[in-house]
Design a protein around this motif. Structure first.
Motif, mmCIF file in Angstrom:
data_model
loop_
_atom_site.group_PDB
_atom_site.id
_atom_site.type_symbol
_atom_site.label_atom_id
_atom_site.label_comp_id
_atom_site.label_asym_id
_atom_site.label_seq_id
_atom_site.Cartn_x
_atom_site.Cartn_y
_atom_site.Cartn_z
ATOM 1 N N MET A 1 15.639 -6.330 -16.711
ATOM 2 C CA MET A 1 14.666 -5.592 -15.918
ATOM 3 C C MET A 1 15.338 -4.398 -15.229
ATOM 4 O O MET A 1 16.407 -4.522 -14.661
ATOM 5 N N SER A 2 14.699 -3.255 -15.317
ATOM 6 C CA SER A 2 15.256 -2.038 -14.739
ATOM 7 C C SER A 2 15.280 -2.100 -13.217
ATOM 8 O O SER A 2 14.313 -2.524 -12.588
ATOM 9 N N GLN A 3 16.391 -1.672 -12.623
ATOM 10 C CA GLN A 3 16.523 -1.652 -11.169
ATOM 11 C C GLN A 3 16.417 -0.239 -10.595
ATOM 12 O O GLN A 3 16.627 -0.042 -9.389
ATOM 13 N N GLU A 4 16.085 0.747 -11.415
ATOM 14 C CA GLU A 4 16.083 2.135 -10.966
ATOM 15 C C GLU A 4 15.062 2.423 -9.882
ATOM 16 O O GLU A 4 15.182 3.380 -9.138
ATOM 17 N N LEU A 5 14.016 1.589 -9.781
ATOM 18 C CA LEU A 5 12.996 1.809 -8.759
ATOM 19 C C LEU A 5 13.459 1.391 -7.367
ATOM 20 O O LEU A 5 12.904 1.846 -6.361
ATOM 21 N N ASN A 6 14.456 0.504 -7.283
ATOM 22 C CA ASN A 6 14.937 0.042 -5.989
ATOM 23 C C ASN A 6 15.461 1.202 -5.149
ATOM 24 O O ASN A 6 16.210 2.054 -5.643
ATOM 25 N N GLY A 7 15.057 1.236 -3.870
ATOM 26 C CA GLY A 7 15.597 2.253 -2.978
ATOM 27 C C GLY A 7 14.537 2.959 -2.161
ATOM 28 O O GLY A 7 13.380 2.529 -2.091
ATOM 29 N N SER A 8 14.953 4.065 -1.532
ATOM 30 C CA SER A 8 14.069 4.884 -0.703
ATOM 31 C C SER A 8 13.727 6.171 -1.432
ATOM 32 O O SER A 8 14.600 6.820 -2.012
ATOM 33 N N TRP A 9 12.438 6.546 -1.383
ATOM 34 C CA TRP A 9 11.913 7.713 -2.091
ATOM 35 C C TRP A 9 11.158 8.612 -1.116
ATOM 36 O O TRP A 9 10.457 8.124 -0.234
ATOM 37 N N VAL A 10 11.311 9.929 -1.284
ATOM 38 C CA VAL A 10 10.653 10.894 -0.403
ATOM 39 C C VAL A 10 9.890 11.893 -1.255
ATOM 40 O O VAL A 10 10.393 12.363 -2.293
ATOM 41 N N ASN A 11 8.648 12.234 -0.831
ATOM 42 C CA ASN A 11 7.863 13.222 -1.570
ATOM 43 C C ASN A 11 7.856 14.571 -0.847
ATOM 44 O O ASN A 11 8.487 14.734 0.207
ATOM 45 N N SER A 12 7.129 15.542 -1.403
ATOM 46 C CA SER A 12 7.148 16.906 -0.875
ATOM 47 C C SER A 12 6.480 17.021 0.486
ATOM 48 O O SER A 12 6.669 17.995 1.206
ATOM 49 N N TYR A 13 5.661 16.012 0.872
ATOM 50 C CA TYR A 13 5.040 15.998 2.192
ATOM 51 C C TYR A 13 5.964 15.423 3.260
ATOM 52 O O TYR A 13 5.610 15.380 4.439
ATOM 53 N N ASP A 18 9.759 2.916 0.448
ATOM 54 C CA ASP A 18 10.856 2.003 0.128
ATOM 55 C C ASP A 18 10.344 0.941 -0.824
ATOM 56 O O ASP A 18 9.334 0.269 -0.538
ATOM 57 N N LEU A 19 11.021 0.779 -1.963
ATOM 58 C CA LEU A 19 10.573 -0.139 -3.006
ATOM 59 C C LEU A 19 11.664 -1.142 -3.349
ATOM 60 O O LEU A 19 12.852 -0.806 -3.377
ATOM 61 N N LEU A 20 11.226 -2.376 -3.634
ATOM 62 C CA LEU A 20 12.143 -3.432 -4.062
ATOM 63 C C LEU A 20 11.532 -4.123 -5.271
ATOM 64 O O LEU A 20 10.406 -4.613 -5.213
ATOM 65 N N GLY A 25 8.872 -7.691 -13.055
ATOM 66 C CA GLY A 25 8.360 -6.346 -12.826
ATOM 67 C C GLY A 25 7.515 -6.181 -11.592
ATOM 68 O O GLY A 25 6.968 -5.100 -11.354
ATOM 69 N N ALA A 26 7.358 -7.238 -10.768
ATOM 70 C CA ALA A 26 6.601 -7.120 -9.523
ATOM 71 C C ALA A 26 7.379 -6.273 -8.520
ATOM 72 O O ALA A 26 8.614 -6.284 -8.486
ATOM 73 N N ILE A 27 6.649 -5.526 -7.694
ATOM 74 C CA ILE A 27 7.244 -4.612 -6.721
ATOM 75 C C ILE A 27 6.623 -4.868 -5.352
ATOM 76 O O ILE A 27 5.413 -5.074 -5.232
ATOM 77 N N VAL A 28 7.446 -4.851 -4.303
ATOM 78 C CA VAL A 28 6.956 -4.839 -2.923
ATOM 79 C C VAL A 28 7.618 -3.670 -2.218
ATOM 80 O O VAL A 28 8.672 -3.173 -2.640
ATOM 81 N N GLY A 29 6.989 -3.225 -1.140
ATOM 82 C CA GLY A 29 7.573 -2.098 -0.435
ATOM 83 C C GLY A 29 6.809 -1.741 0.823
ATOM 84 O O GLY A 29 5.894 -2.451 1.253
ATOM 85 N N GLN A 30 7.224 -0.630 1.414
ATOM 86 C CA GLN A 30 6.527 -0.095 2.571
ATOM 87 C C GLN A 30 6.555 1.434 2.502
ATOM 88 O O GLN A 30 7.430 2.025 1.865
ATOM 89 N N TYR A 31 5.568 2.045 3.133
ATOM 90 C CA TYR A 31 5.357 3.488 3.047
ATOM 91 C C TYR A 31 5.292 4.047 4.460
ATOM 92 O O TYR A 31 4.551 3.534 5.305
#
Length: 256
Positions: A1-13, A18-20, A25-31
């Protein structure tokens, strides 16, 4: 299973997500939002099992409930949800279509669906600690809610079962039968409707028959007891074909 999604992500706004990645393939996180209302919001998602490459991305869908878990002064946007549908490209960008389901008026916006294209860049490979653990709900617990029960599609022919499993945080799970595939779903619904005519919902799962993540988002129409949903499929594409990454179809369902 790919782990590339793990971490903190920032958009242009300037908003941060934060995704784990969990099992299967299930994902949990907070925005953490900096646009409109501010706060920290819960995220549930699903991705495909393949790693992204230069020729093909990693398909992903995410559900977000815009009821903050760290605020006390409510506003009407607390009733809203979003589906993010897209992919993690081999270039390292997370490219998604944001379908915002607004079930009531707020701050100049009327009730309806709002579509936006978002791009996130990874700023850390380790997500910040979560305020709320979304993986700790009690199995088999059901909370009374109008969205609970069996729903049958008018067009197309689908069958959907939904159950609210945590009323405080709007957690809902379900199963949908679609194109000869059984899909397990998990996500959010507005559990503090307060007399509104619409109750929002956004849930995610994995469609093994087509090897794609899937999300259902929309609302329960209280006046006629029907579900108005958009079925989103996330396709993994090459960077030049990114316009093909989000496939949407309208569903109308009525209670069985």
């Amino acid at each position: 299973m790919s782990q590339e999604l793990n971490g903190s992500w920032v958009n242009s706004y300037g908003s941060k997500m934060d995704l784990l990645l969990l099992e299967y393939g299930a994902i949990v996180g907070q925005y953490s939002s900096t646009t409109g209302s501010t706060g920290i919001y819960s995220v549930i998602g699903q991705c495909s099992p393949d790693k992204p490459s230069e020729s093909k991305g990693l398909a992903v869908v995410l559900s977000i409930y815009w009821h903050p878990i760290n605020a006390e002064t409510p506003d009407e946007s607390w009733h809203w949800v979003s589906t993010y549908c897209g992919q993690l490209l081999g270039t390292g960008e997370l490219s998604v279509t944001n379908s915002l389901v607004a079930t009531c008026d707020f701050n100049g916006f009327s009730a309806g669906d709002y579509i936006d294209k978002l791009t996130f860049q990874k700023v850390s490979s380790t997500p910040d600690p979560f305020i709320l653990s979304l993986n700790s709900e009690s199995e088999g617990v059901t909370f009374n809610n109008p969205i609970n029960g069996e729903w049958v599609g008018v067009n197309p022919g689908v069958q959907l079962g939904l159950t609210v499993t945590n009323s405080d945080y709007g957690l809902v799970q379900g199963v949908v039968e679609y194109q000869n595939t059984i899909i397990t779903l998990k996500g959010f619904t507005d559990t503090v409707v307060s007399g509104l005519g619409r109750q929002s919902i956004s849930v995610c799962g994995y469609m093994s028959g087509r090897d794609v993540p899937v999300s259902l988002s929309g609302w329960l129409d209280v006046s006629n007891n029907s579900l108005q949903l958009s079925r989103w499929l996330a396709n993994a594409t090459s960077p030049e074909n990114v316009y093909y990454q989000s496939d949407v179809e309208s569903w109308l369902l009525r209670k069985k």
